[in-house]
Design an enzyme around this catalytic site. Sequence first.
Site, PDB file in Angstrom:
ATOM      1  N   GLU A 154       0.932  -1.187   0.062  1.00 47.05           N
ATOM      2  CA  GLU A 154       0.280  -0.086  -0.207  1.00 47.05           C
ATOM      3  C   GLU A 154       0.721   1.026   0.033  1.00 47.05           C
ATOM      4  O   GLU A 154       1.121   2.046   0.808  1.00 47.05           O
ATOM      5  CB  GLU A 154      -0.776  -0.297   1.219  1.00 47.05           C
ATOM      6  N   GLU A 307      -6.146  -8.895   0.048  1.00 46.44           N
ATOM      7  CA  GLU A 307      -7.085  -8.517   1.339  1.00 46.44           C
ATOM      8  C   GLU A 307      -8.417  -8.170   1.428  1.00 46.44           C
ATOM      9  O   GLU A 307      -8.431  -6.950   0.799  1.00 46.44           O
ATOM     10  CB  GLU A 307      -6.002  -6.922   1.700  1.00 46.44           C
TER      11      GLU A 307
HETATM   12  C1  GAL Z   1      -4.106  -3.319   5.492  1.00 40.13           C
HETATM   13  C2  GAL Z   1      -2.694  -2.886   5.534  1.00 40.13           C
HETATM   14  C3  GAL Z   1      -2.984  -4.504   5.597  1.00 40.13           C
HETATM   15  C4  GAL Z   1      -3.418  -4.057   7.641  1.00 40.13           C
HETATM   16  C5  GAL Z   1      -4.888  -3.934   7.144  1.00 40.13           C
HETATM   17  C6  GAL Z   1      -5.228  -4.071   8.668  1.00 40.13           C
HETATM   18  O1  GAL Z   1      -4.955  -1.898   4.552  1.00 40.13           O
HETATM   19  O2  GAL Z   1      -2.029  -3.786   4.496  1.00 40.13           O
HETATM   20  O3  GAL Z   1      -1.385  -4.626   6.151  1.00 40.13           O
HETATM   21  O4  GAL Z   1      -3.022  -3.421   8.201  1.00 40.13           O
HETATM   22  O5  GAL Z   1      -5.421  -2.482   6.922  1.00 40.13           O
HETATM   23  O6  GAL Z   1      -7.207  -3.499   8.555  1.00 40.13           O
END
Ligand code: GAL
Length: 661
Positions: A154, A307
């Site tokens: 990100e 994710e």
């Molecule tokens: C994402 C991030 C992850 C974790 C996750 C928690 O945006 O890439 O590493 O932090 O959020 O919501």
Amino acid sequence: MTTRRLVRRLGGLAFGGDYNPEQWDKSVWEEDDELMRRAGVNLATVGVFSWALLEPKEGHFDFGWLDAHLDRLHANGIAVDLATPTASPPPWFTLAHPDALPVRSDGTKLVHGSRDTYCLAAPAYRGAARRVALALAERYGDHPAVAMWHVHNEYMTLCWCDHVAASFRVWLHTRHGSLDALNEAWGTAFWSQHYTSWDQVLPPRATQWHHNPAQALDFSRFWSDEALAAYVDQRDAIRAHSDRPVTTNLMVPGYQNLDLWAFGREVDVVTIDHYPIAPGVDAAADTAFGGDRARSFGGGRPWLLMEQGTNTVYAGDRVLAKEPGEILRHSLGHVAHGSDGALFFQWRQSRAGAEMWHSAMVPHAGADSRVFREVTALGAALGRLGELAGSTVRAEVAVLHDSDSWWAMNGDGLPSAELDYLGPLRRAHRALWDAGVTTDFARPDDDLSRYRLVLAPALFLLSDASAENLRRYVAGGGTLLVQHFSGVVDARLHARLGGYPAAPLRAALGIRVDEYRPLGSGEQVVLSDGSHGTVWSESVRLDGAEAVATYTGGMLAGGAALTRHRFGDGHGWYLSTRLDDANYAVLVDRLLAGTGVGPDLPDLPFGVEAVTRHAEDGRRWLIVLNHTADVMPLPAPGHDLLTDTTAHELPPGGCVVLSLP
Ligand code: GAL
């Protein structure tokens, strides 16, 4: 830009998540192996935050632990999305290179103790990031477990340090060519900002009052290019030693430091992270919003949900749990909008650390839990949908979306604090989603001729070329709705003179706006068709268009509020206020009816979503998701791949994937 290689390797849709075995010991790894098999995991993202373990001392790599995990995963039939750990430099790095720490706009230097404590423009950081990527690629470029590369995590943090100032000046020189041109572009005649040497030019650091908006816009453009260059550095180091696809996970919610269209061009597969920001049907609409953007950033090709959370709905100042069934439904929502799989952050919920309360596929409670049972059910469901891999989603409607307008609207000094970019963009998409219509996003300079209808909810900045492109689109038979405060500045953020919006667009719309009338907080205007507007109103002069609705009170009484213009073979519509949601939906429905665009499945009740995926060979699948608590009959029975039976209805919260004849 395609998932083709990945899904071929996986033999279907991707399923799994971030896997951080370094947080656990051997007994847990053995359980992981068993549970991953049980859940049907086929892809694990490894190493996202493991720089400290991988390079414990500058230039000294320890690969032993990673060798063991990759071999173990491979033996267990699980492919690896191997990450470079550059989003979290270890403490030794920041002590050795304090100049690479990020500095806020007010001059505060941040220190390690969290993650993302680096400046992307610092040479020491860039060199170290390239070194780590190269070391990983040299060692694992051909490793049989590695199916994809995941650069960084990100890209989004900003910095205002001296390294940034130096890079910014180089970037400005390339863009503007000379200091004179920069002075002209930034309008530095105002407030005595005239620059006489390059070293006077700074990033928009904390200052006394409004920033120069053109300086702020150029800084956003520069930073996005800087982040993209940082990605490309690592990508190219990897490509020199590996032929596997390379990506970086994009963040697609409501803030934006990056031009995601530009990233879409440079990644082999568009991957996004998505966490809904509201529960219930709103989460489903938000999923569609994220998914349609992801697909559009990749030029319409399949993408991958990198994710999501098993039990995470970010609702303001708290994290809500997902309702039973939502793990499957949200995942299929992404698949419906073109994702070739569903991955999570993370596999196992951390026992300690900053994200110990972030949900995971295996929660603290372990495998004997609702969440893991639903995860297992999802794995089985995705396993049955392998034939969808590589298929695409088609849309006849587009919403215009560009980074310049977004960034420009973040600038200081707009006439109303209620003017924003994202709200109108989301509302336009939501109105189409509520109507059951599949939507693409497009840039204002794209070839729009394949769309029957184009909505431009927030086109504050419009270049001459884009204005001409929109004129051509309408002349060629398209229907375009432009909304208030659009086309009012050019690419340098200079106001359009002689009336808004930009001249070619005025021709297509048959109007000329000669004055803005921002509305007071809570103030409403009533239009002649009974609808209400808030936030904004405009004095619209007709120049060929007809008034579809007029203002009924105040100094604009009798003036056009909503207009339609027959232009060439198409129609240009203009809406000069922010309509309330219900009346905006009525307008969008009217435009859809006028252009003959309909939903993938007609007559769907509110809260039921249906999207078609199309394979190149003509096969089609209709994914129907019931986001309501009621049983929903299907208009026609069909063969459901999820249950391998004929489905006649959807249970509350249920999903079907119908193969269409
Ligand atoms: C994402 C991030 C992850 C974790 C996750 C928690 O945006 O890439 O590493 O932090 O959020 O919501």
